[in-house]
Design an enzyme around this catalytic site. Sequence first.
Site, short mmCIF file in Angstrom:
data_model
loop_
_atom_site.label_atom_id
_atom_site.label_comp_id
_atom_site.label_asym_id
_atom_site.label_seq_id
_atom_site.Cartn_x
_atom_site.Cartn_y
_atom_site.Cartn_z
N TYR A 114 -50.77 -57.48 -33.43
CA TYR A 114 -51.40 -57.84 -32.16
C TYR A 114 -52.03 -59.22 -32.20
CZ TYR A 114 -51.21 -53.46 -29.52
OH TYR A 114 -50.81 -52.38 -28.78
N LYS A 121 -45.17 -47.99 -42.85
CA LYS A 121 -43.71 -48.13 -42.99
C LYS A 121 -43.48 -48.84 -44.32
CE LYS A 121 -39.51 -47.76 -41.33
NZ LYS A 121 -38.83 -46.46 -41.20
N ASP A 168 -42.11 -43.25 -38.68
CA ASP A 168 -41.06 -42.56 -37.91
C ASP A 168 -41.16 -41.05 -38.12
OD1 ASP A 168 -40.38 -43.16 -40.54
OD2 ASP A 168 -38.28 -43.62 -40.12
N ASP A 226 -51.35 -47.63 -31.88
CA ASP A 226 -51.22 -47.69 -30.42
C ASP A 226 -50.18 -46.66 -29.97
OD1 ASP A 226 -51.40 -48.73 -27.76
OD2 ASP A 226 -49.51 -49.76 -28.11
N ASP A 278 -50.93 -42.67 -28.21
CA ASP A 278 -50.43 -42.25 -26.90
C ASP A 278 -49.58 -40.99 -27.04
OD1 ASP A 278 -51.64 -44.28 -25.48
OD2 ASP A 278 -49.84 -44.82 -24.38
#
Length: 372
Positions: free
Chosen positions: A143, A190, A223, A247, A251
């Site tokens: 970000y 990851k 994932d 983020d 959600d």
Amino acid sequence: MKKIKIAVLPGDGIGPEVTWQAIKALDAVGDRFGHYFEYCFADVGAIAIDKTGSPLPDLTLEACMNADAVLFGAIGDPKYDNDPNAKVRPEQGLLALRKGLGLYANIRPVTTYSNLLHLSPLKENKVKDVDLVIYRELTGGIYFGEKGRAADDSSAFDTCLYKRDEIERISHLAFQHARQRRNKVTLVDKANVLENSRLWRHVVTELHTKEYSDVELDYMFVDNAAMQLIQWPKQFDVVLTGNMFGDILSDEASVIAGSMGLLPSASIGLHTSMFEPIHGSYPQAAGSDIANPMAAILSAAMLLDSLELFEEAKVIREAVTDLLEKGIGTPELSPRITYGTTQIGDTIAHMIAEPDFVIKEDQVNEGTSTII
Ligand code: IPM
Ligand code: MG
């Protein structure tokens, strides 16, 4: 008696109306427990752009810096979403606020309510008793890394950079919170592909060995975590992750509960902490008195927790749970009795201020009721 100074940033869309209900809840807490809340209102987001040209005017940041806590509504307006060439956007206000206040940890609890399980897109047995909390790093990573775009639009890049101390400070918070819960942290990354994820693993493992070996620590690729959150969300206690993964996963996790209108969040860091519902500005509903204010009201409870007013926070949560258990809520919950935004706020405020307050259901006319 405590005097508590709160910067209120209602923002856009339904932000002002839900924030107002949270203020009523805080004032009711003030009445019952003898505290005095002083509010300083300031603009952020699209409304701030309209008034000043900036999504985060200096005065707003100053008001936040001078407060004991920040209560935030929502930001966003379709006129910016649909304009890819807009030079200023409401979202920049939120990002600048996070950076300005040094809010490096975003904390999003996800809990479910037993009589609302049917609203979840997942099967009831999977969501019953889910109780997890996401610790999302909020002021670093992709970000805020270096970014750029070729003048001829042939390429663009965003850099994901994390420093050891950025990883350490949020990890401390996650481990400490886990100790008060089910004592488990899942680091989501990851690390099979990304170097910065490998640094996260290294730093978090080191911290765990040195200071938190009593807490269970496991690792999950993002994932897989996206899949596991849907398949068996109960396995998670504290989820620790970077900015972008957090983020997306937060959600995803938010739909487990069945309504975005129920979930609060806290962002904490170097300066004043900020509390906000996780839902957005929902412009289509603005001014219609249908938005669920419970997420905003529960954010006020998190605010009180942060000031160590635990009993006060508990009273707010109990009022919300009580109302939901009685089957009373805003329309998106398809409740037994439908209340508007304001009625929910008024009722919760009454329940907080007067412990003996009883909702007189026989006086409640569906949709248009008054409560007393
Ligand atoms: C959130 C939002 C923000 C983010 C946007 C509005 C910039 O999605 O708070 O999760 O991406 O962090
Ligand atoms: Mg988001």
